[in-house]
Design a protein around this motif. Structure first.
Motif, PDB file in Angstrom:
ATOM      1  N   PHE A  57       0.841  -1.203   0.000  1.00 61.07           N
ATOM      2  CA  PHE A  57       0.000   0.000   0.000  1.00 61.07           C
ATOM      3  C   PHE A  57       0.872   1.249   0.000  1.00 61.07           C
ATOM      4  O   PHE A  57       0.694   2.156  -0.805  1.00 61.07           O
ATOM      5  N   TYR A 119       2.141  -7.150  -5.298  1.00 63.92           N
ATOM      6  CA  TYR A 119       0.771  -6.639  -5.122  1.00 63.92           C
ATOM      7  C   TYR A 119      -0.253  -7.595  -5.735  1.00 63.92           C
ATOM      8  O   TYR A 119      -1.286  -7.892  -5.121  1.00 63.92           O
ATOM      9  N   TYR A 126      -7.473  -7.088   0.143  1.00 65.70           N
ATOM     10  CA  TYR A 126      -6.441  -6.066   0.295  1.00 65.70           C
ATOM     11  C   TYR A 126      -6.237  -5.307  -1.019  1.00 65.70           C
ATOM     12  O   TYR A 126      -6.095  -4.079  -1.028  1.00 65.70           O
ATOM     13  N   LYS A 127      -6.246  -6.041  -2.121  1.00 61.13           N
ATOM     14  CA  LYS A 127      -6.078  -5.397  -3.434  1.00 61.13           C
ATOM     15  C   LYS A 127      -7.217  -4.420  -3.719  1.00 61.13           C
ATOM     16  O   LYS A 127      -7.008  -3.348  -4.292  1.00 61.13           O
ATOM     17  N   ILE A 130      -6.516  -1.168  -1.815  1.00 56.63           N
ATOM     18  CA  ILE A 130      -5.391  -0.431  -2.386  1.00 56.63           C
ATOM     19  C   ILE A 130      -5.772   0.211  -3.711  1.00 56.63           C
ATOM     20  O   ILE A 130      -5.428   1.370  -3.979  1.00 56.63           O
ATOM     21  N   THR A 134      -5.848   4.267  -4.229  1.00 65.62           N
ATOM     22  CA  THR A 134      -4.908   4.766  -5.247  1.00 65.62           C
ATOM     23  C   THR A 134      -5.628   5.591  -6.298  1.00 65.62           C
ATOM     24  O   THR A 134      -5.167   6.668  -6.692  1.00 65.62           O
ATOM     25  N   GLY A 169      -7.529   4.221   4.056  1.00 70.78           N
ATOM     26  CA  GLY A 169      -7.095   2.946   3.486  1.00 70.78           C
ATOM     27  C   GLY A 169      -6.543   2.002   4.544  1.00 70.78           C
ATOM     28  O   GLY A 169      -6.844   0.802   4.537  1.00 70.78           O
TER      29      GLY A 169
END
Length: 352
Positions: A57, A119, A126-127, A130, A134, A169
């Motif tokens: 992250f 990643y 989690y992805k 992120i 982002t 986040g």
């Protein structure tokens, strides 16, 4: 703890060399040490489950920030890079050449494919976090590539995009791990204030450095009408100190919300990860308050104080005690009594 500090001494080798000697995950942690030694240390306070997602992250957002900070990139090209960043990173493990205003940042982007391959291996929950953060941050950065920070409200908005979203986040990552369950972490406004407190501290501290690089982050509302140009604060130190102190108090207004957030954390390791940077921030603000050196150079707290926080802070009660002690000291210097009002709010939180 002392051993941990020595372990995180950055390698003298450049990331380009390290990229040939390490696997992708090892490279990510080596890159983290290069671009933020302090974060590389504090991330070790987290439970193992969260270390890799938080590391990725940070590195991805650092990559995005590297694009934003590079003043040599054509503005149209920069807009394209920023607004496509989140979508592109989910499609391919890309690299960017000759982007970054320091060698370490350029090396990070040159080998960004290694970061993205790690990643891509993260758990979907989690992805998803992120990617969401982002993309929103990229569009916010692009917004402020075209707009100035005029008012304090603009300052809050700018800091939301570059730091408040980081706080949001992180809260989402904590919840996704199931290590934290408090409904307060789903409150974006509360997480935002955690990020704003840290970012404003950095902006105030970095005044002279940013001015030298022709970057302006202090809101015009704070200084316009007092001086003609921002750099004039360096010539008229009393006016400069008045503006500085006003901005420090503005940042301190986030402290009660930060205490509310910290009190809600249940996992001791997550707590330390969050609390230590907050303590370093308030200690930094105390060092900056009414300090004319801030107008001319970067002012930092002593390393011994940072080490003490790492070694001794484990509970909310300890953290609150330190916050109160610092606010009490500042309130004696503040004729406006605004710091005392903040102190009263912090004291309202019962020790747990």
């Amino acid at each position: 703890m002392k051993k941990e500090f020595s372990h995180f001494k950055p390698s003298e080798k450049r990331l380009t060399e390290l990229s040939k000697e390490t696997d992708d995950l090892e490279f990510c942690y080596e890159a983290l040490k290069k671009v933020s030694r302090s974060f590389a240390v504090v991330i070790q306070q987290l439970p193992k489950e969260l270390q890799d997602p938080v590391c990725l992250f940070y590195l991805i957002l650092r990559g995005l920030d590297t694009v934003e900070d590079d003043m040599q990139i054509d503005q149209i090209e920069k807009e394209k890079l920023l607004t496509s960043f989140a979508e592109r990173m989910n499609k391919e493990a890309f690299t960017l050449k000759n982007i970054g205003d320091t060698q370490d940042y350029q090396d990070l982007m040159l080998h960004f494919d290694k970061v993205l391959r790690v990643y891509h291996g993260l758990a979907p929950q989690y992805k998803e976090v992120i990617t969401e953060i982002t993309d929103e941050m990229a569009h916010g950065m692009n917004k402020y590539a075209h707009e100035k920070v005029i008012s304090y409200a603009d300052w809050d908005d700018y800091c939301y995009y570059v730091a408040g979203l980081v706080g949001i986040g992180l809260s989402k990552l904590f919840l996704a791990s199931d290590l934290e369950k408090s409904e307060k972490l789903a409150d974006k406004a509360l997480s935002n204030e955690m990020g704003l407190f840290l970012q404003k501290t950095n902006i105030i501290r970095d005044f002279a450095e940013d001015l030298e690089q022709d970057r302006v982050f202090w809101p015009e509302e704070a200084w316009k009408g007092r001086v003609e140009k921002l750099e004039d604060l360096q010539k008229n130190e009393q006016t400069g100190l008045n503006v500085l102190n006003e901005m420090v108090i503005n940042a301190l207004n986030h402290v009660p919300a930060c205490m509310d957030y910290l009190e809600s954390l249940e996992d001791k390791m997550v707590f330390r990860f969050c609390a230590i940077p907050q303590l370093m921030a308030i200690a930094t603000l105390a060092e900056l308050y009414n300090n004319e050196n801030v107008l001319h150079k970067n002012v930092k707290i002593r390393k011994g104080r940072t080490a003490r926080y790492f070694m001794s802070i484990n509970t909310f009660e300890q953290t609150k005690t330190e916050f109160v002690k610092i606010l009490q000291s500042l309130s004696k210097q503040d004729p406006s009594q605004k710091v005392n009002n903040i102190l009263t709010k912090v004291n309202a939180y019962e020790n747990v």
